[in-house]
Each structure stands twice: as structure tokens, then as C-alpha cells.
Design a protein around this motif. Structure first.
Motif, mmCIF file in Angstrom:
data_model
loop_
_atom_site.group_PDB
_atom_site.id
_atom_site.type_symbol
_atom_site.label_atom_id
_atom_site.label_comp_id
_atom_site.label_asym_id
_atom_site.label_seq_id
_atom_site.Cartn_x
_atom_site.Cartn_y
_atom_site.Cartn_z
ATOM 1 N N THR A 95 0.853 -1.171 0.004
ATOM 2 C CA THR A 95 0.012 0.059 -0.012
ATOM 3 C C THR A 95 0.983 0.971 0.049
ATOM 4 N N ALA A 96 0.724 1.970 -1.009
ATOM 5 C CA ALA A 96 1.629 3.317 -1.180
ATOM 6 C C ALA A 96 0.898 4.421 -0.199
ATOM 7 N N ALA A 97 2.039 5.041 0.565
ATOM 8 C CA ALA A 97 1.673 6.293 1.474
ATOM 9 C C ALA A 97 1.124 7.223 0.509
ATOM 10 N N ALA A 98 0.492 8.272 1.010
ATOM 11 C CA ALA A 98 0.031 9.300 0.484
ATOM 12 C C ALA A 98 1.263 10.193 -0.119
ATOM 13 N N GLY A 99 1.069 10.582 -1.344
ATOM 14 C CA GLY A 99 2.243 11.088 -2.202
ATOM 15 C C GLY A 99 3.197 10.329 -2.819
ATOM 16 N N SER A 100 3.170 9.129 -2.589
ATOM 17 C CA SER A 100 4.018 7.911 -3.032
ATOM 18 C C SER A 100 3.168 7.142 -4.102
ATOM 19 N N THR A 101 3.955 6.232 -4.871
ATOM 20 C CA THR A 101 3.403 5.512 -5.900
ATOM 21 C C THR A 101 4.339 4.009 -5.834
ATOM 22 N N PHE A 102 3.602 2.943 -5.866
ATOM 23 C CA PHE A 102 4.195 1.686 -5.735
ATOM 24 C C PHE A 102 5.077 1.706 -6.882
ATOM 25 N N ALA A 103 6.328 1.279 -6.824
ATOM 26 C CA ALA A 103 7.269 1.248 -8.202
ATOM 27 C C ALA A 103 7.678 -0.323 -8.533
ATOM 28 N N GLY A 104 7.232 -1.276 -7.766
ATOM 29 C CA GLY A 104 7.365 -2.489 -8.207
ATOM 30 C C GLY A 104 8.056 -3.559 -6.934
ATOM 31 N N TRP A 105 8.052 -4.605 -6.942
ATOM 32 C CA TRP A 105 8.805 -5.649 -6.106
ATOM 33 C C TRP A 105 9.991 -5.701 -6.763
ATOM 34 N N THR A 106 11.188 -5.752 -5.711
ATOM 35 C CA THR A 106 12.391 -5.719 -6.426
ATOM 36 C C THR A 106 13.299 -6.997 -6.056
ATOM 37 N N THR A 107 12.807 -7.773 -5.240
ATOM 38 C CA THR A 107 13.346 -9.281 -4.680
ATOM 39 C C THR A 107 12.414 -10.215 -4.220
ATOM 40 N N GLY A 108 12.860 -11.435 -3.519
ATOM 41 C CA GLY A 108 12.023 -12.359 -3.009
ATOM 42 C C GLY A 108 11.242 -13.191 -3.870
ATOM 43 N N GLY A 109 11.491 -13.220 -5.377
ATOM 44 C CA GLY A 109 10.656 -13.856 -6.225
ATOM 45 C C GLY A 109 9.295 -13.382 -6.667
ATOM 46 N N CYS A 110 9.018 -12.108 -6.063
ATOM 47 C CA CYS A 110 8.075 -11.198 -6.580
ATOM 48 C C CYS A 110 8.377 -10.254 -7.930
ATOM 49 N N GLN A 111 9.949 -10.131 -8.340
ATOM 50 C CA GLN A 111 10.499 -9.331 -9.093
ATOM 51 C C GLN A 111 10.331 -9.545 -10.511
ATOM 52 N N TYR A 112 9.806 -10.817 -10.899
ATOM 53 C CA TYR A 112 9.729 -11.164 -12.300
ATOM 54 C C TYR A 112 8.592 -10.487 -12.960
ATOM 55 N N ALA A 113 8.981 -10.389 -14.244
ATOM 56 C CA ALA A 113 7.931 -9.379 -15.110
ATOM 57 C C ALA A 113 6.656 -9.688 -14.826
ATOM 58 N N ALA A 114 6.131 -10.810 -14.826
ATOM 59 C CA ALA A 114 4.558 -11.239 -14.655
ATOM 60 C C ALA A 114 3.855 -10.674 -13.349
ATOM 61 N N THR A 115 4.877 -10.569 -12.118
ATOM 62 C CA THR A 115 4.453 -10.146 -10.932
ATOM 63 C C THR A 115 4.869 -8.799 -10.299
ATOM 64 N N ARG A 116 5.841 -8.181 -10.995
ATOM 65 C CA ARG A 116 6.832 -7.049 -10.680
ATOM 66 C C ARG A 116 5.752 -6.132 -10.128
ATOM 67 N N MET A 117 4.890 -5.776 -10.736
ATOM 68 C CA MET A 117 4.069 -4.406 -10.820
ATOM 69 C C MET A 117 2.700 -4.740 -9.894
ATOM 70 N N LEU A 118 2.507 -6.022 -9.680
ATOM 71 C CA LEU A 118 1.219 -6.135 -8.990
ATOM 72 C C LEU A 118 1.244 -5.721 -7.528
ATOM 73 N N PRO A 119 0.100 -5.271 -7.046
ATOM 74 C CA PRO A 119 0.216 -4.931 -5.551
ATOM 75 C C PRO A 119 0.175 -6.123 -4.526
ATOM 76 N N THR A 120 0.064 -7.550 -5.033
ATOM 77 C CA THR A 120 0.042 -8.787 -4.100
ATOM 78 C C THR A 120 1.213 -9.524 -4.711
ATOM 79 N N CYS A 121 1.535 -10.351 -3.719
ATOM 80 C CA CYS A 121 2.553 -11.422 -4.480
ATOM 81 C C CYS A 121 2.425 -12.716 -3.571
ATOM 82 N N LYS A 122 2.706 -13.767 -3.964
ATOM 83 C CA LYS A 122 2.608 -15.018 -2.919
ATOM 84 C C LYS A 122 4.127 -15.530 -3.118
ATOM 85 N N VAL A 123 4.375 -15.914 -1.767
ATOM 86 C CA VAL A 123 5.580 -16.730 -1.464
ATOM 87 C C VAL A 123 5.440 -17.758 -0.933
#
Length: 138
Positions: A95-123
Motif C-alpha cells: 500500500t503506497a503512502a500518500a504522495g507515493s506510488t508503488f514502483a514494483g517488487w525488487t526481490t523475493g521471487g516477486c520481482q519477475y515481469a509477470a508479478t513485478r508491478m502487481l500489488p500482491t505477491c505470493k511466496v
């Protein structure tokens, strides 16, 4: 002379790896010992869980939360480390704070193209995992 039943009762973060001694062997949770003399039986336990660490990064701010509960990290929240039982599937949500935008997951298996920009990720907790989410200022 009698039979004594033993039962291994691991804590939430362990599992019975093996029995040894007194006629007990293997990894079943119970063992029966025939008490015809003094015997020593040992149960060996191993860690049955892994830890999930969450971090936020970037020029903006936001939070990462988990289901099952345990992670509530970023944007003033400090619960960024949680143990989960082996093979637990953890859903992480940003959840992005006011004045910010989620820019993507960067590690943990969430960073791959299909999931990188989704607001949820499953590990799946089959190893220790570090998950990072980036936020940028608007």
C-alpha cells in the motif's frame, strides 16, 4: 516389563526428524518401547520453518502486510520479520503512502515481469526469503 508409548510434540517451528535408541527409529511421531531394561531414547528435531523479511525502499514510502498475519512493515510500521511454517503460502500486499506510488517488487521471487508491478505477491516458505518493495515520490 511393559510397553511405554512415546509421542514427539515439536513446537510450532520444528518437526521430528528421527528417533534413536531404545528400539525406536524412523520419523513417525510415536514410538513404543518395550521396557525389559533401562533404555535411552532420543528424539531429534529440526527447524520446520523459515523467516520472511520485508523491506521497503526508494524515494517514496509505503507498507507491506501479509496474510497470514505477521508482516506489517513500512510507513511507520516495524514488524518486518516473521517465522512461517515450511510450505506456508504467504500473500504480501503493498500500500503506497500518500504522495507515493508503488514502483514494483525488487526481490523475493516477486520481482519477475509477470508479478513485478502487481500489488500482491505470493511466496512459498520453503527457504528464508527477503522481499523488497520500492516506492517513488509522486
Amino acid at each position: 516389563k511393559s510397553h511405554i508409548g512415546l509421542k514427539a510434540v515439536p513446537d510450532d517451528y520444528s518437526y521430528l526428524y528421527s528417533w534413536s535408541g531404545g528400539g525406536c527409529s524412523g520419523s513417525l511421531s510415536t514410538c513404543t518401547v518395550y521396557m525389559d531394561t533401562n533404555k535411552t531414547v532420543q528424539g531429534s528435531f529440526k527447524n520446520g520453518s523459515y523467516y520472511l523479511t520485508a523491506k521497503t525502499e526508494g524515494t517514496g514510502s509505503g507498507a507491506i502486510t501479509s496474510s497470514p498475519q505477521g508482516i506489517s512493515c513500512g510507513a511507520g510500521q516495524t514488524d518486518c520479520l516473521q517465522w512461517y511454517a515450511t510450505n506456508t503460502i504467504v500473500t504480501l500486499t503493498v500500500t503506497a503512502a500518500a504522495g507515493s506510488t508503488f514502483a514494483g517488487w525488487t526481490t523475493g521471487g516477486c520481482q519477475y515481469a509477470a508479478t513485478r508491478m502487481l500489488p500482491t505477491c505470493k511466496v512459498t516458505m520453503n527457504r528464508n526469503i527477503l522481499v523488497k518493495a520500492a516506492f517513488t515520490k509522486n
